[in-house]
Design a protein around this motif. Structure first.
Motif, PDB file in Angstrom:
ATOM      1  N   ILE A 301       0.814  -1.210   0.000  1.00  0.00           N
ATOM      2  CA  ILE A 301       0.000   0.000   0.000  1.00  0.00           C
ATOM      3  C   ILE A 301       0.852   1.267   0.000  1.00  0.00           C
ATOM      4  N   GLY A 302       2.114   1.152   0.404  1.00  0.00           N
ATOM      5  CA  GLY A 302       3.007   2.310   0.359  1.00  0.00           C
ATOM      6  C   GLY A 302       3.287   2.793  -1.045  1.00  0.00           C
ATOM      7  N   GLN A 303       3.069   1.961  -2.050  1.00  0.00           N
ATOM      8  CA  GLN A 303       3.315   2.383  -3.435  1.00  0.00           C
ATOM      9  C   GLN A 303       2.341   3.462  -3.888  1.00  0.00           C
ATOM     10  N   LEU A 304       1.223   3.620  -3.164  1.00  0.00           N
ATOM     11  CA  LEU A 304       0.284   4.680  -3.531  1.00  0.00           C
ATOM     12  C   LEU A 304       0.900   6.066  -3.352  1.00  0.00           C
ATOM     13  N   LEU A 329       6.412   4.259   4.175  1.00  0.00           N
ATOM     14  CA  LEU A 329       5.216   4.940   3.675  1.00  0.00           C
ATOM     15  C   LEU A 329       3.987   4.053   3.850  1.00  0.00           C
ATOM     16  N   GLY A 330       4.137   2.767   3.570  1.00  0.00           N
ATOM     17  CA  GLY A 330       3.017   1.853   3.742  1.00  0.00           C
ATOM     18  C   GLY A 330       2.587   1.740   5.192  1.00  0.00           C
ATOM     19  N   GLY A 331       3.561   1.681   6.113  1.00  0.00           N
ATOM     20  CA  GLY A 331       3.217   1.637   7.527  1.00  0.00           C
ATOM     21  C   GLY A 331       2.462   2.872   7.970  1.00  0.00           C
ATOM     22  N   ALA A 332       2.854   4.034   7.458  1.00  0.00           N
ATOM     23  CA  ALA A 332       2.155   5.267   7.815  1.00  0.00           C
ATOM     24  C   ALA A 332       0.712   5.248   7.316  1.00  0.00           C
ATOM     25  N   VAL A 347       4.270  -4.198   8.188  1.00  0.00           N
ATOM     26  CA  VAL A 347       4.409  -3.535   6.894  1.00  0.00           C
ATOM     27  C   VAL A 347       5.656  -2.655   6.878  1.00  0.00           C
ATOM     28  N   GLU A 348       5.915  -1.938   7.960  1.00  0.00           N
ATOM     29  CA  GLU A 348       7.076  -1.045   8.022  1.00  0.00           C
ATOM     30  C   GLU A 348       8.395  -1.807   7.991  1.00  0.00           C
ATOM     31  N   ARG A 349       8.430  -2.972   8.597  1.00  0.00           N
ATOM     32  CA  ARG A 349       9.706  -3.681   8.766  1.00  0.00           C
ATOM     33  C   ARG A 349       9.921  -4.777   7.738  1.00  0.00           C
ATOM     34  N   GLN A 350       9.065  -4.876   6.730  1.00  0.00           N
ATOM     35  CA  GLN A 350       9.211  -5.939   5.741  1.00  0.00           C
ATOM     36  C   GLN A 350      10.463  -5.796   4.896  1.00  0.00           C
ATOM     37  N   ALA A 351      11.046  -4.589   4.834  1.00  0.00           N
ATOM     38  CA  ALA A 351      12.248  -4.371   4.018  1.00  0.00           C
ATOM     39  C   ALA A 351      13.522  -4.359   4.846  1.00  0.00           C
TER      40      ALA A 351
END
Length: 436
Positions: A301-304, A329-332, A347-351
């Motif tokens: 969802i951060g790609q939006l 961005l997705g976590g936010a 979501v924030e820590r997936q990378a």
């Protein structure tokens, strides 16, 4: 590829054994009851009606261990019934199973008419669990082992019997789930045992209390103790409806990236289904599995927030710094939606490097990369993607997650030569199923 479907596992040998055993027990008990006649007909009718009412109130739902708690509690209470208003009963094991079976089938008639009737696994589980409890209780009670319902040995023996009955139910439920999904029986059984603290313990406790109350006050105790369980069932049904709506909302949010053209259609759903499968393989259950599913649905969802979309939404091929930026961005975005903060953390820590990630984030990272690589590789992509994950730099993917993913893919893909992995050809790995 459809990760949610698990169609290549070997048929569970326990399933025909359980169904055949339940059918044999039902036939023998029915024959014995017809031959000996019905003892205490009013009592048998009351408990049969209670089981039927419980089945009428049944609302099957995914993830629900006991869809008809009132029916299960009523069946168990009849199996544990020794006295009625101080007078001993003589219904025995055969009549207990027959009355419960008749009530279950009668209460299932409206469900069958609507096309969502009782399943054979549910019926077999009910018959065998009740037969087990009755075989353990009725002969001992009739021989005086419990010293009457008020004797000193009654409570410890009853608690031991309830524990064994709950374990029997857990074994049967795990066998049914293993037959449906192909997941290892041991892991499913451990999950069922952990879940005994929920609805299973409530059903066992209610059944035992009903039996004790009828022993003292007579059949009038049945409606009194049925009302609280019905209210609890109604509340749980509303909770399940709210939870289903909540999940649909999250799924709709996850599809926003697909509608906007940032990710391919169905990508989030495929990643979520496969991530849940890997999570189960690694022993996650309950709330942890729910957090994993929601995070997998919303992982892109951060790609939006990006001005220029990533080609095909393939974030696994981006530089590490860019992956972390999109993840933050997705976590936010997830935090602003009001979803569980634990989902936003995943979501924030997936990378992040896998050693710094929680297990759910490790799973989402590996499964997302696998889905993207398998999709881009075309035919044979499944095994090629797994090999790329294994050969990736040490900090990218958790080895135990990659191996779990390989086990899940092997279970979902027929045609492997042995249990160690996919077949190799001269120029690399080939998907035995012929699809990526």
């Amino acid at each position: 590829m459809k990760p949610a479907a698990n169609r290549s596992f070997r048929p569970c040998p326990l399933r025909p054994v359980v169904r055949g055993g339940a059918a044999l027990v039902a036939v023998l008990c029915l024959g014995a009851t017809l031959a000996d006649g019905v003892a205490e007909r009013s009592v048998a009718l009351a408990f049969g009606a209670l089981v039927a009412c419980g089945e009428l109130a049944r609302r099957p739902a995914a993830g629900v261990r006991e869809p008809a708690p009132l029916g299960a509690a009523g069946a168990l209470s009849y199996a544990l019934l020794g006295d009625v208003a101080g007078q001993p009963t003589h219904h025995g094991v055969a009549q207990t199973v027959t009355a419960v079976l008749a009530g279950t089938l009668l209460g299932s008639v409206p469900h069958v008419a609507r096309g969502d009737g009782i399943t054979l696994d549910h019926l077999a589980r009910r018959v065998l669990t009740v037969a087990f409890a009755a075989v353990c209780f009725q002969p001992l009670f009739n021989r005086g082992a419990f010293d009457g319902w008020g004797g000193p040995a009654y409570v410890p023996l009853l608690l031991a019997l309830l524990t064994l009955t709950a374990l029997c139910d857990a074994v049967l439920t795990a066998a049914s789930a293993h037959a449906r999904t192909g997941w290892p029986f041991g892991r499913l059984l451990r999950e069922e045992v952990r879940g005994m603290a929920g609805i299973t313990s409530a059903v066992c406790a209610t059944g035992a209390v009903m039996a004790l109350a009828v022993a003292v006050a007579g059949l009038w105790a049945l409606p009194v103790f049925s009302v609280p369980l019905l209210l609890a069932q109604l509340s749980f049904r509303r909770y399940a409806a709210v939870r289903a709506t909540y999940r649909q909302t999250i799924a709709s949010l996850a599809r926003a990236t697909e509608i906007a053209g940032y990710t391919p259609a169905g990508h989030a759903r495929r990643v979520a289904a496969l991530a849940v499968a890997v999570g189960r393989d690694l022993g996650l259950a309950g709330p942890d599995l729910t957090v994993l599913e929601y995070a997998a649905l919303m992982h892109d969802i951060g790609q939006l927030s990006l001005v220029d979309p990533v080609p095909a939404g393939a974030t696994a091929a981006l530089p590490a710094a860019e992956q972390r930026r999109i993840a933050l961005l997705g976590g936010a975005v997830v935090r602003r939606t009001g979803v569980d903060p634990a989902v936003a953390v995943v979501v924030e820590r997936q990378a992040d490097p896998w050693r710094e990630q929680p297990l759910a984030a490790r799973i989402v990272r590996a499964v997302n990369a696998y889905e993207e690589k398998a999709r881009d590789a075309g035919p044979g992509g499944s095994w090629t993607a797994l090999e790329e994950l294994r050969l990736a730099p040490a900090g990218d993917y958790a080895p135990e997650v990659v191996e779990s993913l390989a086990r899940v893919v092997r279970r979902q893909r027929p045609g492997r030569r042995n249990g160690r992995g996919p077949r190799r050809r001269a120029r690399g790995l080939s998907d035995p199923a012929g699809a990526g």
